[in-house]
Write a protein that holds these residues in place. Structure first.
Motif, mmCIF file in Angstrom:
data_model
loop_
_atom_site.group_PDB
_atom_site.id
_atom_site.type_symbol
_atom_site.label_atom_id
_atom_site.label_comp_id
_atom_site.label_asym_id
_atom_site.label_seq_id
_atom_site.Cartn_x
_atom_site.Cartn_y
_atom_site.Cartn_z
ATOM 1 N N PRO A 135 3.177 10.588 -91.594
ATOM 2 C CA PRO A 135 4.141 11.435 -92.315
ATOM 3 C C PRO A 135 4.325 12.767 -91.606
ATOM 4 N N THR A 136 5.490 13.346 -91.787
ATOM 5 C CA THR A 136 5.769 14.652 -91.196
ATOM 6 C C THR A 136 5.079 15.752 -92.000
ATOM 7 N N LYS A 137 4.998 16.928 -91.416
ATOM 8 C CA LYS A 137 4.449 18.082 -92.133
ATOM 9 C C LYS A 137 5.288 18.387 -93.368
ATOM 10 N N ALA A 138 6.590 18.175 -93.250
ATOM 11 C CA ALA A 138 7.469 18.419 -94.397
ATOM 12 C C ALA A 138 7.156 17.460 -95.539
ATOM 13 N N MET A 139 6.863 16.195 -95.213
ATOM 14 C CA MET A 139 6.502 15.236 -96.262
ATOM 15 C C MET A 139 5.178 15.620 -96.906
ATOM 16 N N GLU A 140 4.213 16.033 -96.090
ATOM 17 C CA GLU A 140 2.931 16.469 -96.641
ATOM 18 C C GLU A 140 3.130 17.618 -97.626
ATOM 19 N N ALA A 141 3.961 18.568 -97.258
ATOM 20 C CA ALA A 141 4.211 19.721 -98.128
ATOM 21 C C ALA A 141 4.945 19.306 -99.394
ATOM 22 N N ALA A 142 5.920 18.415 -99.257
ATOM 23 C CA ALA A 142 6.744 18.018 -100.406
ATOM 24 C C ALA A 142 5.936 17.290 -101.469
ATOM 25 N N HIS A 143 4.813 16.677 -101.078
ATOM 26 C CA HIS A 143 4.042 15.881 -102.026
ATOM 27 C C HIS A 143 2.637 16.440 -102.260
ATOM 28 N N SER A 144 2.468 17.723 -101.958
ATOM 29 C CA SER A 144 1.254 18.457 -102.319
ATOM 30 C C SER A 144 1.605 19.364 -103.488
ATOM 31 N N PRO A 145 1.199 19.015 -104.710
ATOM 32 C CA PRO A 145 1.620 19.803 -105.875
ATOM 33 C C PRO A 145 1.313 21.290 -105.770
ATOM 34 N N ASP A 146 0.223 21.647 -105.103
ATOM 35 C CA ASP A 146 -0.101 23.073 -104.994
ATOM 36 C C ASP A 146 0.950 23.841 -104.211
ATOM 37 N N ARG A 147 1.755 23.154 -103.425
ATOM 38 C CA ARG A 147 2.779 23.810 -102.617
ATOM 39 C C ARG A 147 4.163 23.719 -103.259
ATOM 40 N N ASN A 148 4.211 23.207 -104.489
ATOM 41 C CA ASN A 148 5.497 23.030 -105.162
ATOM 42 C C ASN A 148 5.502 23.551 -106.590
ATOM 43 N N VAL A 149 4.544 24.400 -106.946
ATOM 44 C CA VAL A 149 4.470 24.918 -108.315
ATOM 45 C C VAL A 149 5.705 25.769 -108.587
ATOM 46 N N PRO A 150 6.442 25.478 -109.660
ATOM 47 C CA PRO A 150 7.664 26.238 -109.958
ATOM 48 C C PRO A 150 7.344 27.565 -110.625
ATOM 49 N N ASP A 151 8.371 28.308 -110.947
ATOM 50 C CA ASP A 151 8.175 29.600 -111.608
ATOM 51 C C ASP A 151 7.787 29.455 -113.074
ATOM 52 N N ASN A 152 7.995 28.254 -113.644
ATOM 53 C CA ASN A 152 7.680 28.038 -115.064
ATOM 54 C C ASN A 152 6.747 26.847 -115.243
ATOM 55 N N PRO A 153 5.580 26.862 -114.584
ATOM 56 C CA PRO A 153 4.684 25.721 -114.736
ATOM 57 C C PRO A 153 4.090 25.657 -116.134
ATOM 58 N N PRO A 154 3.756 24.464 -116.608
ATOM 59 C CA PRO A 154 3.049 24.370 -117.884
ATOM 60 C C PRO A 154 1.616 24.857 -117.732
ATOM 61 N N PRO A 155 0.935 25.136 -118.821
ATOM 62 C CA PRO A 155 -0.490 25.452 -118.733
ATOM 63 C C PRO A 155 -1.250 24.297 -118.090
ATOM 64 N N HIS A 156 -2.313 24.626 -117.360
ATOM 65 C CA HIS A 156 -3.109 23.619 -116.667
ATOM 66 C C HIS A 156 -4.566 23.679 -117.117
ATOM 67 N N PHE A 157 -5.164 22.501 -117.256
ATOM 68 C CA PHE A 157 -6.601 22.353 -117.478
ATOM 69 C C PHE A 157 -7.143 21.597 -116.279
ATOM 70 N N LEU A 158 -8.066 22.215 -115.546
ATOM 71 C CA LEU A 158 -8.562 21.635 -114.297
ATOM 72 C C LEU A 158 -10.061 21.388 -114.393
ATOM 73 N N LEU A 159 -10.479 20.256 -113.828
ATOM 74 C CA LEU A 159 -11.881 19.844 -113.931
ATOM 75 C C LEU A 159 -12.275 19.091 -112.668
#
Length: 335
Positions: free
Chosen positions: A245-269
């Motif tokens: 995959p290209t670097k662009a594909m890696e970025a497009a499918h890494s959620p940490d690099r696509n968080v919008p301005d209005n993300p929902p609350p997150h619970f991480l574990l």
């Protein structure tokens, strides 16, 4: 209380403009089954909802054949995994006394298969016993010949969120209070929905697609997040993105690099001794969501390994994680 006005407007406006999605005239596809004996004493679900009224988007000329394998040698504890999902669907668990909240569950399986019991039915039984209406998502696998392979799981997750909201009267749930929890690769799918709920990745098929796919919250549990080599889970990355995959594909499918301005609350574990999916995946997502000013609850445990769910957490401090999530869910008005 976090700001849910945008989701509230989109959900209620969509419901006002749409007719309720009705159950298809033909029978719904049965839950995945290995055909063998099930664990005695454990109720097995029978109610399902097919996600798409016709074939799922981007269907290959020859659809994959669904197959369920039983990986457990203990007849008292099943551990099933399903491959070749051609009819993505929700398996429904109804509580005796609904509390009005719905939980969309996406089990893991490294995008190679979708596990049935450990991160699906067992979590659903725990949650329905506490009033939550649960929908276990059996999503399509990206390597089965579907067009736009890397977006195939997210197509199903977006559609699932919208279908659940369109059926709110059938399940006595508040259409706003539909959250998502996912595990491992299913945690990637959960985080991806939390980041790209507004992405236009399929053509609308009915009135349900007028509704918002933004989850009330996202709870990725020991999730695959980054597609960057060295941090990514190699198997999930390869099956989702294909070879080279290209670097662009890696970025497009890494959620940490696509968080919008209005993300929902997150619970991480995550467990810090996870030797399958590095804890850095969760830390990257936490930093990205916090940078947008959203609410983030993060729990890191020294021990737990990977894929503990409920059954492998017994006797360790990490076994308390479901109640930690439930307590947090109360603080955001979900439960």
């Amino acid at each position: 209380m976090h700001d849910m006005k945008g989701t509230r407007r989109s959900v209620l406006a969509g419901l006002a403009l749409s007719t309720l999605l009705t159950t298809r005239g033909e029978a719904q596809t049965a839950p995945p089954s290995a055909g063998g004996p099930t664990s005695p004493g454990l109720p097995q679900p029978s109610e399902t909802i097919d996600l798409w009224p016709d074939d799922a988007p981007g269907s290959p000329a020859s659809l994959p054949q669904e197959m369920v394998t039983e990986r457990s040698e203990d007849r008292l504890v099943t551990d099933r995994a399903v491959l070749g999902i051609s009819v993505p669907r929700l398996v429904v668990f109804r509580p005796d006394r609904p509390n009005g909240a719905a939980l969309l569950l996406s089990p893991g399986g490294g995008y190679k298969h979708v596990v049935v019991d450990k991160e699906g039915y067992e979590i659903a039984r725990w949650a329905t016993a506490r009033g939550f209406t649960c929908f276990v998502l059996f999503y399509r696998l990206p390597y089965d010949g579907w067009a736009d392979r890397a977006n195939v799981p997210l197509q199903d997750a977006q559609r699932a969120m919208r279908v659940i909201r369109s059926r709110y009267r059938d399940y006595a749930i508040d259409p706003e209070r539909v959250g998502m929890m996912g595990f491992s690769a299913g945690g990637h799918l959960c985080a991806d929905l939390g980041a790209r709920f507004d992405a236009k990745i399929y053509d609308p098929v009915d009135d349900a697609d007028m509704l918002s796919a933004r989850p009330f919250f996202a709870a990725p549990i020991y999730p695959v997040i980054s597609m960057t080599p060295g941090i990514a889970h190699p198997g999930s990355r390869d099956l989702l993105l294909g070879d080279n995959p290209t670097k662009a594909m890696e970025a497009a499918h890494s959620p940490d690099r696509n968080v919008p301005d209005n993300p929902p609350p997150h619970f991480l574990l995550h467990a810090e001794d996870d030797d399958v999916v590095p804890v850095e995946n969760t830390l990257l997502l936490r930093a990205a969501v916090k940078a947008k000013g959203a609410r983030v609850e993060t729990h890191l445990f020294q021990n737990g390994g990977h894929g503990f769910g409920l059954r492998k957490a017994i006797g360790k401090p990490v076994e308390h994680w479901p109640e930690l999530w439930r307590a947090w869910a109360q603080t955001i008005g979900f439960a």
